[in-house]
Write a protein that holds these residues in place. Structure first.
Motif, PDB file in Angstrom:
ATOM      1  N   LEU A  60       1.152  -1.392  -0.025  1.00  0.00           N
ATOM      2  CA  LEU A  60      -0.103  -0.065   0.599  1.00  0.00           C
ATOM      3  C   LEU A  60       0.843   1.629   0.171  1.00  0.00           C
ATOM      4  O   LEU A  60       0.490   2.495  -0.059  1.00  0.00           O
ATOM      5  N   TYR A  61       2.555   0.991  -0.175  1.00  0.00           N
ATOM      6  CA  TYR A  61       2.686   2.542   0.388  1.00  0.00           C
ATOM      7  C   TYR A  61       4.141   2.741  -1.217  1.00  0.00           C
ATOM      8  O   TYR A  61       4.422   3.390  -0.781  1.00  0.00           O
ATOM      9  N   CYS A  62       4.015   1.258  -2.368  1.00  0.00           N
ATOM     10  CA  CYS A  62       5.258   1.790  -2.918  1.00  0.00           C
ATOM     11  C   CYS A  62       4.216   1.981  -4.942  1.00  0.00           C
ATOM     12  O   CYS A  62       3.276   2.198  -4.699  1.00  0.00           O
ATOM     13  N   GLY A  63       5.996   2.741  -4.768  1.00  0.00           N
ATOM     14  CA  GLY A  63       5.088   3.372  -6.354  1.00  0.00           C
ATOM     15  C   GLY A  63       5.314   2.678  -7.270  1.00  0.00           C
ATOM     16  O   GLY A  63       5.368   2.483  -8.589  1.00  0.00           O
ATOM     17  N   LEU A  64       6.084   0.984  -7.442  1.00  0.00           N
ATOM     18  CA  LEU A  64       5.875   0.587  -7.906  1.00  0.00           C
ATOM     19  C   LEU A  64       4.215  -0.590  -8.163  1.00  0.00           C
ATOM     20  O   LEU A  64       4.482  -1.538  -8.827  1.00  0.00           O
ATOM     21  N   LEU A 301      10.291   4.158  -9.361  1.00  0.00           N
ATOM     22  CA  LEU A 301      10.525   5.023  -8.211  1.00  0.00           C
ATOM     23  C   LEU A 301       9.383   4.709  -7.497  1.00  0.00           C
ATOM     24  O   LEU A 301       8.696   4.910  -7.467  1.00  0.00           O
ATOM     25  N   ILE A 302       9.726   3.769  -5.997  1.00  0.00           N
ATOM     26  CA  ILE A 302       9.583   3.736  -5.021  1.00  0.00           C
ATOM     27  C   ILE A 302       8.436   4.470  -4.904  1.00  0.00           C
ATOM     28  O   ILE A 302       7.497   4.331  -3.691  1.00  0.00           O
ATOM     29  N   TYR A 303       9.643   5.273  -4.314  1.00  0.00           N
ATOM     30  CA  TYR A 303       8.707   7.316  -3.767  1.00  0.00           C
ATOM     31  C   TYR A 303       9.005   8.181  -4.516  1.00  0.00           C
ATOM     32  O   TYR A 303      10.484   8.005  -5.273  1.00  0.00           O
ATOM     33  N   PRO A 304       8.709   9.172  -4.035  1.00  0.00           N
ATOM     34  CA  PRO A 304       8.773  10.654  -4.581  1.00  0.00           C
ATOM     35  C   PRO A 304      10.289  11.054  -4.731  1.00  0.00           C
ATOM     36  O   PRO A 304      10.603  10.821  -3.322  1.00  0.00           O
ATOM     37  N   ASP A 305      10.335  12.003  -5.050  1.00  0.00           N
ATOM     38  CA  ASP A 305      11.935  12.088  -4.137  1.00  0.00           C
ATOM     39  C   ASP A 305      12.976  11.563  -4.416  1.00  0.00           C
ATOM     40  O   ASP A 305      13.916  12.083  -3.504  1.00  0.00           O
TER      41      ASP A 305
END
Ligand code: 5AD
Ligand code: SF4
Length: 350
Positions: A60-64, A301-305
């Motif tokens: 639920l937290y991952c950009g992939l 991009l697992i997470y932003p920035d």
């Protein structure tokens, strides 16, 4: 010289909660001294090749996560070998093959071939980070030449784990995977995210005790980064200052687990430009320069920035070398940099 620190669960909680600058500095000093005593002043490199962002999971937290419509890619064997050659030429000693979780017979065959080719051509240390694979697949990849495996538990609290994953993800299966890796003979690494929604200081203290009880060889931990593309974004974390907490976790793990390898993770740099250097000065001894081709980085991009996404592998090498120089740490060129804990653990069971 700081006084030697002895840790119990209450002490862990105390250190994780403290705002005393002096106490934190003493902890960081002790962790760095211990790290230097065990591993010398050297930092070992693992070039990380993020060879595919295809994933069958929906964390639920991952950009992939599977449900996100992002451009998916899978590097060819030839392109992966080019990255491995770069690691070899730069004297990295080891590499990490990382991807989303996706298991088919064909893919394991492909990966076994990639692993054995890298081993044959470059004889590099090889860590896999491919998620929860079946025991048979893990065995096959081990036979092909991989000898380390990273799979984060994300949190050792089952209730919290279930809150940050969809219903069809299984905490028990993740524990099973970790146990399977140990029994096959891998050097095993795990880790958690720090500052997750619902996470408490006690959860983090329990994570450290979990690492110790599981007898892991390697750790990679980083602050949780809120990702607006994901369902967990709406939940606000309880704990403030995940960056400082992450550094405290690194230092406490060094003091409590002693001879494990601990990575200064890229996510630390999202919060502080010198995040990774700071971790290397309070107990971490491993760096993972990104080797993924630049044109693919924007799709991992697992997470932003996420730092370094515009950079080339050459630039990442130069940048990291300069960063290490600035903190008077040396690079362990051409060294495998294996976890000493692994050999101690093996002795216990042999
Ligand atoms: N913030 C920080 N780390 C994350 N990961 C996944 N999503 C995030 C996020 N939003 C980490 C997980 C996973 C690893 C591949 O990336 O810990 O194991
Ligand atoms: Fe897939 Fe790993 Fe992201 Fe979960 S954390 S969605 S398994 S890439």
């Amino acid at each position: 010289m700081a006084k030697e620190i002895f840790l119990s669960k209450n002490r862990l909680i105390d250190y994780l909660s403290t705002t005393s600058k002096e106490k934190i500095q003493n902890l960081f000093f002790e962790a760095n001294e211990l790290c230097n005593k065990i591993y010398g002043n050297k930092v070992f490199f693992r070039g990380i090749i993020e060879f595919s962002n295809i994933c069958n999971k929906n964390c639920l937290y991952c950009g992939l996560r599977k449900d996100l419509e992002i451009e998916r890619y899978q590097m060819t064997k030839e392109d992966i070998l080019k990255c491995a050659e770069f690691c070899y030429k730069k004297g990295y000693g080891s590499l990490v093959l990382q991807s989303g979780e996706f298991e088919t017979e064909k893919r394991i065959e492909f990966l076994s071939d990639v692993v054995s080719s890298i081993k044959k051509k470059f004889n590099l240390g090889m860590t896999l980070s491919l998620g929860e694979l079946s025991k048979d697949s893990l065995k096959e990849l081990f036979k092909s030449g991989a000898h380390r495996y990273l799979i984060r538990i994300e949190t050792s609290n089952e209730e919290l784990y279930n809150k940050i994953h969809p219903k069809d993800h299984s905490f028990k299966n993740r524990i099973n995977t970790l146990e399977n890796l140990k029994s096959i003979g891998y050097q095993v690494g795990t880790g958690v995210m720090i500052g997750l929604p619902f996470q408490t200081i006690e959860n983090l203290a329990d994570d450290i005790i979990f690492f110790k009880n599981l007898d892991v060889d390697m750790l990679g931990m980083g602050p949780y980064v809120k990702n607006p593309q994901t369902p967990l974004f709406i939940e606000k974390p309880i704990l403030a200052n995940p960056f400082e907490l992450a550094l405290k976790m690194v230092a406490l793990c060094r003091v409590y687990l002693k001879d494990v390898n601990i990575a200064a993770t890229t996510a630390l740099q999202t919060f502080d430009k010198k995040g990774r250097e700071k971790a290397l000065l309070c107990g971490a001894n491993i760096l993972m320069p990104i080797v993924t081709p630049t044109n693919l980085r924007k799709n991992y991009l697992i997470y932003p920035d996420k730092p370094c996404i515009e950079d080339t592998k050459e630039k990442c090498f130069n940048c990291i070398s300069a960063r290490l120089k600035s903190i008077n740490k040396e690079i362990g060129y051409n060294k495998l940099g294996d976890s000493f804990h692994f050999f101690e653990r093996k002795k216990k069971y042999d």
